[in-house]
Design a protein around this motif. Structure first.
Motif, PDB file in Angstrom:
ATOM      1  N   LEU A  18       0.836  -1.208   0.000  1.00 16.57           N
ATOM      2  CA  LEU A  18       0.000   0.000   0.000  1.00 16.57           C
ATOM      3  C   LEU A  18       0.867   1.252   0.000  1.00 16.57           C
ATOM      4  CD1 LEU A  18      -2.833  -1.015   2.502  1.00 16.57           C
ATOM      5  CD2 LEU A  18      -2.894  -1.050   0.000  1.00 16.57           C
ATOM      6  N   ILE A  19       1.924   1.258   0.799  1.00 15.82           N
ATOM      7  CA  ILE A  19       2.857   2.398   0.823  1.00 15.82           C
ATOM      8  C   ILE A  19       3.466   2.568  -0.571  1.00 15.82           C
ATOM      9  CG2 ILE A  19       5.088   3.218   1.707  1.00 15.82           C
ATOM     10  CD1 ILE A  19       2.992   3.575   3.756  1.00 15.82           C
ATOM     11  N   GLY A  20       3.906   1.471  -1.156  1.00 18.54           N
ATOM     12  CA  GLY A  20       4.515   1.532  -2.482  1.00 18.54           C
ATOM     13  C   GLY A  20       3.572   2.073  -3.537  1.00 18.54           C
ATOM     14  N   ILE A  21       2.323   1.648  -3.475  1.00 14.68           N
ATOM     15  CA  ILE A  21       1.342   2.105  -4.455  1.00 14.68           C
ATOM     16  C   ILE A  21       0.970   3.567  -4.232  1.00 14.68           C
ATOM     17  CG2 ILE A  21      -1.064   1.814  -5.160  1.00 14.68           C
ATOM     18  CD1 ILE A  21      -0.564  -1.225  -4.869  1.00 14.68           C
ATOM     19  N   LEU A  22       0.796   3.959  -2.981  1.00 12.26           N
ATOM     20  CA  LEU A  22       0.424   5.344  -2.697  1.00 12.26           C
ATOM     21  C   LEU A  22       1.502   6.335  -3.114  1.00 12.26           C
ATOM     22  CD1 LEU A  22      -1.278   5.153   0.813  1.00 12.26           C
ATOM     23  CD2 LEU A  22      -2.355   5.695  -1.376  1.00 12.26           C
ATOM     24  N   GLY A  33     -11.512   0.839  -1.026  1.00  9.64           N
ATOM     25  CA  GLY A  33     -11.441   2.243  -0.636  1.00  9.64           C
ATOM     26  C   GLY A  33     -10.159   2.916  -1.082  1.00  9.64           C
ATOM     27  N   LEU A  34      -9.224   2.132  -1.608  1.00  7.89           N
ATOM     28  CA  LEU A  34      -7.936   2.664  -2.034  1.00  7.89           C
ATOM     29  C   LEU A  34      -7.956   2.964  -3.531  1.00  7.89           C
ATOM     30  CD1 LEU A  34      -5.429   2.991  -0.210  1.00  7.89           C
ATOM     31  CD2 LEU A  34      -4.451   1.102  -1.458  1.00  7.89           C
ATOM     32  N   ASN A  35      -9.071   3.461  -4.004  1.00  6.54           N
ATOM     33  CA  ASN A  35      -9.268   3.697  -5.430  1.00  6.54           C
ATOM     34  C   ASN A  35      -8.421   4.864  -5.927  1.00  6.54           C
ATOM     35  OD1 ASN A  35     -10.618   6.010  -4.575  1.00  6.54           O
ATOM     36  ND2 ASN A  35     -12.607   5.031  -4.703  1.00  6.54           N
ATOM     37  N   ALA A  36      -8.527   5.129  -7.223  1.00  3.54           N
ATOM     38  CA  ALA A  36      -7.719   6.179  -7.846  1.00  3.54           C
ATOM     39  C   ALA A  36      -7.971   7.546  -7.218  1.00  3.54           C
ATOM     40  CB  ALA A  36      -7.993   6.223  -9.353  1.00  3.54           C
ATOM     41  N   GLU A  37      -9.206   7.829  -6.817  1.00  5.19           N
ATOM     42  CA  GLU A  37      -9.519   9.122  -6.193  1.00  5.19           C
ATOM     43  C   GLU A  37      -8.745   9.297  -4.887  1.00  5.19           C
ATOM     44  OE1 GLU A  37     -13.241  11.392  -4.041  1.00  5.19           O
ATOM     45  OE2 GLU A  37     -13.695   9.779  -5.447  1.00  5.19           O
ATOM     46  N   PHE A  38      -8.713   8.261  -4.057  1.00  2.78           N
ATOM     47  CA  PHE A  38      -7.965   8.321  -2.800  1.00  2.78           C
ATOM     48  C   PHE A  38      -6.479   8.513  -3.085  1.00  2.78           C
ATOM     49  CE2 PHE A  38      -5.461   6.240   0.522  1.00  2.78           C
ATOM     50  CZ  PHE A  38      -5.859   6.966   1.634  1.00  2.78           C
ATOM     51  N   ARG A  39      -5.942   7.732  -4.025  1.00  4.18           N
ATOM     52  CA  ARG A  39      -4.516   7.844  -4.353  1.00  4.18           C
ATOM     53  C   ARG A  39      -4.189   9.238  -4.878  1.00  4.18           C
ATOM     54  NH1 ARG A  39      -5.639   2.776  -6.846  1.00  4.18           N
ATOM     55  NH2 ARG A  39      -5.178   3.675  -8.889  1.00  4.18           N
ATOM     56  N   ASP A  40      -5.080   9.827  -5.681  1.00  5.93           N
ATOM     57  CA  ASP A  40      -4.864  11.187  -6.192  1.00  5.93           C
ATOM     58  C   ASP A  40      -4.876  12.211  -5.065  1.00  5.93           C
ATOM     59  OD1 ASP A  40      -4.637  10.241  -8.770  1.00  5.93           O
ATOM     60  OD2 ASP A  40      -6.699  10.775  -9.344  1.00  5.93           O
ATOM     61  N   ARG A  41      -5.778  12.042  -4.096  1.00  8.48           N
ATOM     62  CA  ARG A  41      -5.819  12.967  -2.949  1.00  8.48           C
ATOM     63  C   ARG A  41      -4.527  12.885  -2.157  1.00  8.48           C
ATOM     64  NH1 ARG A  41     -10.841  11.016  -0.145  1.00  8.48           N
ATOM     65  NH2 ARG A  41      -9.856  11.973   1.652  1.00  8.48           N
ATOM     66  N   VAL A  42      -3.997  11.670  -1.953  1.00  9.14           N
ATOM     67  CA  VAL A  42      -2.730  11.514  -1.236  1.00  9.14           C
ATOM     68  C   VAL A  42      -1.610  12.176  -2.033  1.00  9.14           C
ATOM     69  CG1 VAL A  42      -0.997   9.839  -0.462  1.00  9.14           C
ATOM     70  CG2 VAL A  42      -3.421   9.428   0.002  1.00  9.14           C
ATOM     71  N   GLN A  99      -8.170  10.001   4.497  1.00 11.33           N
ATOM     72  CA  GLN A  99      -8.509   8.736   5.143  1.00 11.33           C
ATOM     73  C   GLN A  99      -9.462   7.927   4.277  1.00 11.33           C
ATOM     74  OE1 GLN A  99     -10.083   9.318   9.080  1.00 11.33           O
ATOM     75  NE2 GLN A  99     -10.668   7.200   9.339  1.00 11.33           N
ATOM     76  N   THR A 100      -9.295   6.620   4.349  1.00  8.43           N
ATOM     77  CA  THR A 100     -10.227   5.695   3.723  1.00  8.43           C
ATOM     78  C   THR A 100     -10.324   4.450   4.593  1.00  8.43           C
ATOM     79  OG1 THR A 100     -10.882   4.667   1.631  1.00  8.43           O
ATOM     80  CG2 THR A 100      -8.577   4.443   2.243  1.00  8.43           C
ATOM     81  N   SER A 101     -11.340   3.657   4.367  1.00 16.00           N
ATOM     82  CA  SER A 101     -11.535   2.426   5.120  1.00 16.00           C
ATOM     83  C   SER A 101     -11.518   1.238   4.182  1.00 16.00           C
ATOM     84  CB  SER A 101     -12.872   2.458   5.864  1.00 16.00           C
ATOM     85  OG  SER A 101     -12.887   3.502   6.803  1.00 16.00           O
ATOM     86  N   LEU A 102     -11.015   0.131   4.702  1.00 15.80           N
ATOM     87  CA  LEU A 102     -11.029  -1.129   3.972  1.00 15.80           C
ATOM     88  C   LEU A 102     -11.783  -2.149   4.811  1.00 15.80           C
ATOM     89  CD1 LEU A 102      -7.312  -1.396   2.759  1.00 15.80           C
ATOM     90  CD2 LEU A 102      -9.300  -0.820   1.391  1.00 15.80           C
ATOM     91  N   SER A 103     -12.763  -2.786   4.209  1.00 12.14           N
ATOM     92  CA  SER A 103     -13.487  -3.829   4.915  1.00 12.14           C
ATOM     93  C   SER A 103     -12.586  -5.052   5.054  1.00 12.14           C
ATOM     94  CB  SER A 103     -14.758  -4.211   4.146  1.00 12.14           C
ATOM     95  OG  SER A 103     -14.408  -4.857   2.938  1.00 12.14           O
TER      96      SER A 103
END
Length: 164
Positions: free
Chosen positions: A71-75, A100-109, A145-149
């Motif tokens: 996840l760190i590597g992808i973000l 929850g780790l979709n492209a929108e979340f990654r773009d915000r990060v 922030q995002t959540s993962l089930s």
């Protein structure tokens, strides 16, 4: 349900202080962490990642540790061995886009943690939000922030295992 939280800071000093505070909060049972990292982006945009290591009381199993590292590597677009071959990397991204780790979340990060900034990334399985927020507030920072089930997390671990 686990929360992936990225807190961006304007200075490395603020990020380091918050990072240390989060480790204290882990010991005080305010947060239960499955992953914690301090990410520093230098003026040239190069990313440097630090983990608490054996000193930190982070409950990482092998699968959880691999997931958090991925996840760190992808973000932060940090290349990691073994996933850059063929379509495996693309398949992992496709699985992540369903969570929850979709492209929108990654773009915000990506837009929050820019050159010259630092961030604390935590993967929390339990969080006492009011106590956590009060303890971190003095350091400032911008939260993404995002959540993962549990199902999302299991699917990502499965995808990660398949990519090895």
């Amino acid at each position: 349900m686990a929360d992936l939280i990225v807190i961006s800071f304007d200075s490395e000093t603020q990020a380091e202080a918050a990072y240390n505070e989060i480790q204290v909060l882990q010991n005080d049972l305010v947060v239960e962490l499955a992953g914690l990292a301090l990410v520093k982006v230098d003026g040239e945009g190069k990313t440097h990642v630090e983990h608490p290591g054996a000193v930190g009381n982070i409950g990482l199993g092998a699968a959880g540790g691999a997931l958090f590292g991925t996840l760190i590597g992808i973000l932060f677009f940090i290349p990691f061995v073994g996933l850059v071959f063929g379509g495996l990397f693309g398949a992992l991204f496709a699985g992540i886009d369903k969570t929850g780790l979709n492209a929108e979340f990654r773009d915000r990060v990506k837009s929050t943690v820019t050159a010259g900034k630092s961030a604390v990334v935590l993967y929390a399985t339990k969080l006492t939000e009011d106590k956590f927020a009060a303890a971190i507030a003095p350091y400032g920072g911008t939260v993404v922030q995002t959540s993962l089930s549990a199902e999302d997390e299991k699917a990502l671990i499965h995808d990660l295992d398949s990519a090895k």
